[in-house]
Design a protein around this motif. Structure first.
Motif, short mmCIF file in Angstrom:
data_model
loop_
_atom_site.label_atom_id
_atom_site.label_comp_id
_atom_site.label_asym_id
_atom_site.label_seq_id
_atom_site.Cartn_x
_atom_site.Cartn_y
_atom_site.Cartn_z
N LEU A 8 0.88 -1.17 0.00
CA LEU A 8 0.00 0.00 0.00
C LEU A 8 0.92 1.22 0.00
O LEU A 8 1.78 1.34 0.87
N ASP A 14 -3.14 10.39 -1.80
CA ASP A 14 -4.03 9.27 -2.12
C ASP A 14 -3.29 7.96 -1.89
O ASP A 14 -2.07 7.90 -2.01
N TYR A 16 -2.73 3.95 -2.96
CA TYR A 16 -2.81 3.02 -4.07
C TYR A 16 -2.30 1.67 -3.59
O TYR A 16 -1.44 1.61 -2.71
N LYS A 26 -6.86 -1.51 -9.86
CA LYS A 26 -7.88 -0.57 -10.33
C LYS A 26 -9.23 -1.27 -10.43
O LYS A 26 -9.28 -2.44 -10.78
N LYS A 29 -11.69 -4.52 -5.35
CA LYS A 29 -11.72 -4.50 -3.89
C LYS A 29 -10.57 -5.38 -3.42
O LYS A 29 -10.39 -6.48 -3.92
N TYR A 53 -10.93 -2.77 1.06
CA TYR A 53 -10.94 -1.40 0.56
C TYR A 53 -11.15 -1.44 -0.95
O TYR A 53 -10.62 -2.31 -1.63
N GLU A 54 -11.93 -0.47 -1.45
CA GLU A 54 -12.17 -0.40 -2.88
C GLU A 54 -11.23 0.63 -3.50
O GLU A 54 -10.90 1.64 -2.89
N PHE A 55 -10.85 0.33 -4.74
CA PHE A 55 -9.97 1.21 -5.51
C PHE A 55 -10.68 1.55 -6.82
O PHE A 55 -11.26 0.68 -7.46
N ASP A 56 -10.63 2.84 -7.19
CA ASP A 56 -11.38 3.30 -8.36
C ASP A 56 -10.63 3.03 -9.67
O ASP A 56 -9.58 2.39 -9.70
N GLY A 59 -7.12 3.81 -9.67
CA GLY A 59 -6.33 3.09 -8.68
C GLY A 59 -6.30 3.73 -7.32
O GLY A 59 -5.65 3.24 -6.41
N LYS A 60 -7.03 4.85 -7.14
CA LYS A 60 -7.06 5.52 -5.84
C LYS A 60 -7.99 4.79 -4.90
O LYS A 60 -9.08 4.36 -5.29
N MET A 61 -7.58 4.68 -3.63
CA MET A 61 -8.44 4.10 -2.61
C MET A 61 -9.66 4.99 -2.44
O MET A 61 -9.53 6.21 -2.35
#
Length: 64
Positions: A8, A14, A16, A26, A29, A53-56, A59-61
């Protein structure tokens, strides 16, 4: 020196998750165990806890 494959990382405020092959996670979860979150905190100083945790798409948490 061998780079850790899974970690991490914080970049410009942010978080990643770098997975195998040094790719950014990306649209997914990820379960972050203690070894990934130990000693890490969110911008407000609260500790990042073990869990999913979800990442958009970038790739941002995603932080609620």
């Amino acid at each position: 020196v061998k780079q850790l494959a899974y970690q991490l990382v914080e970049f410009e405020g942010d978080f990643y998750f770098v997975n195998d092959g040094h790719k950014i996670a990306k649209d997914t979860k990820v379960y972050l165990s203690a070894k990934f979150v130990e000693g890490k905190t969110f911008a407000d100083g609260s500790p990042i806890k073990v869990g999913f945790y979800e990442f958009d798409a970038d790739g941002k948490m995603i932080i609620d």
